[in-house]
Design a protein around this motif. Sequence first.
Motif, short mmCIF file in Angstrom:
data_model
loop_
_atom_site.label_atom_id
_atom_site.label_comp_id
_atom_site.label_asym_id
_atom_site.label_seq_id
_atom_site.Cartn_x
_atom_site.Cartn_y
_atom_site.Cartn_z
N GLU A 101 0.81 -1.22 0.00
CA GLU A 101 0.00 0.00 0.00
C GLU A 101 0.84 1.27 0.00
O GLU A 101 0.54 2.23 -0.70
N VAL A 102 1.91 1.28 0.80
CA VAL A 102 2.66 2.51 1.02
C VAL A 102 3.98 2.53 0.26
O VAL A 102 4.49 3.59 -0.08
N GLY A 103 4.55 1.36 0.00
CA GLY A 103 5.75 1.32 -0.81
C GLY A 103 7.03 1.06 -0.05
O GLY A 103 8.12 1.02 -0.65
N TYR A 104 6.96 0.87 1.24
CA TYR A 104 8.14 0.50 2.03
C TYR A 104 7.70 -0.32 3.23
O TYR A 104 6.54 -0.27 3.63
N SER A 105 8.63 -1.07 3.81
CA SER A 105 8.30 -1.90 4.97
C SER A 105 8.20 -1.03 6.22
O SER A 105 9.05 -0.16 6.44
N PRO A 106 7.20 -1.27 7.06
CA PRO A 106 7.08 -0.52 8.31
C PRO A 106 7.95 -1.06 9.42
O PRO A 106 7.99 -0.49 10.52
N VAL A 107 8.63 -2.18 9.19
CA VAL A 107 9.40 -2.85 10.23
C VAL A 107 10.86 -2.47 10.10
O VAL A 107 11.48 -2.64 9.04
N ALA A 108 11.40 -1.94 11.19
CA ALA A 108 12.82 -1.60 11.24
C ALA A 108 13.40 -2.26 12.49
O ALA A 108 13.35 -1.70 13.57
N GLY A 109 13.91 -3.48 12.33
CA GLY A 109 14.39 -4.21 13.50
C GLY A 109 13.24 -4.94 14.17
O GLY A 109 12.24 -5.27 13.54
N THR A 110 13.37 -5.18 15.45
CA THR A 110 12.34 -5.90 16.20
C THR A 110 11.81 -5.03 17.33
O THR A 110 12.52 -4.17 17.85
N GLY A 111 10.57 -5.26 17.68
CA GLY A 111 9.99 -4.56 18.82
C GLY A 111 9.69 -3.11 18.57
O GLY A 111 9.58 -2.31 19.51
N GLY A 112 9.54 -2.70 17.30
CA GLY A 112 9.27 -1.31 16.97
C GLY A 112 7.81 -0.94 17.14
O GLY A 112 6.98 -1.74 17.56
N ALA A 113 7.50 0.31 16.77
CA ALA A 113 6.16 0.84 16.96
C ALA A 113 5.12 0.07 16.13
O ALA A 113 4.00 -0.16 16.60
N TYR A 114 5.47 -0.32 14.90
CA TYR A 114 4.50 -1.02 14.07
C TYR A 114 4.18 -2.39 14.67
O TYR A 114 3.01 -2.78 14.75
N GLU A 115 5.20 -3.09 15.08
CA GLU A 115 4.97 -4.40 15.69
C GLU A 115 4.12 -4.27 16.95
O GLU A 115 3.22 -5.08 17.19
N ALA A 116 4.39 -3.24 17.75
CA ALA A 116 3.60 -3.03 18.97
C ALA A 116 2.16 -2.72 18.63
O ALA A 116 1.24 -3.17 19.33
#
Length: 301
Positions: free
Chosen positions: A181-196
């Motif tokens: 949808e947006v064109g890039y991954s929302p995940v940067a490492g582990t335990g980030g804001a998106y994962e939360a």
Amino acid sequence: MRGVEEDLAAGGGPAHAGEPRLLDDTDVPAALAVCAQDPVAAVLATTRLEQAALHGLRRVGGQLWGYDAGGRLAAVCWAGANLVPVVPDAAVREDALDGFAAFGRAQGRRCSSVVGDAAAVLGLWDRLAPSWGAVREVRSDQPSMVIDHAPAVDPDPAVRRSTPGEYDLVLPACVRMFTEEVGYSPVAGTGGAYEARVRSLVREGRSFVRIESGASGPQVVFKAELGAVAGGVAQVQGVWVDPARRGEGLSEAGMAAVVTLTRRAVAPTVSLYANHYNERALAAYRAVGFRQVGTYATVLF
């Protein structure tokens, strides 16, 4: 008129009619009343304000800007991770957006998007663009749709709320949807804001999935979340069907299930918005029984 920088320093409190001001906790009930004039358009702001009514603005993690006219609060703007202007009275729109833009220029950009009713978002962005600089994308025409009755197609009985134990299945599907949808991954490492955020939606029963057994084990083939719930409205976000399974009607039956489960236990009105060029998705939503009631816009940074 008193400068916006002075208002920012002074905080909430009385202001002359026709002036923007920084609101405080005492203003939250009036701000909720502004949002209640158009609960579908304002649901993203209302969600934060309902949290502020319980916990206070500071704990919710954003600012609330307001515009007074005629002795009353006439427009508000939630300023947090997203900037969400709510201006239900067209008669004050231009002046209110002038005031909100002054706050935005004084602070600089702190948000990842400006989103909400198209007239307010695009008007605010016109004022902020010269000082806020580059933008990744402006999505100016996103039909806002609702359904407040039983769906017109049979719900998929296999669609249900996901469980915390299925988080490791749900997260990859969410990442794939976001990236498409947006064109890039929302995940940067582990335990980030998106994962939360994904974990929170699963835990709160606001994540819906259809999970099937595949060659490599269980996998999500349909999913959707209730990204905002407030004011009697539940806004569906993140609708996704595995690309290998598209064209099978999973989106129609899956959305019918989401509507049924949501109206039964969460909110009587279910809403969503989509890009105007996504004709396949819009056709699926109309088949379920959604109707357009307005237009959203999103400015992505």
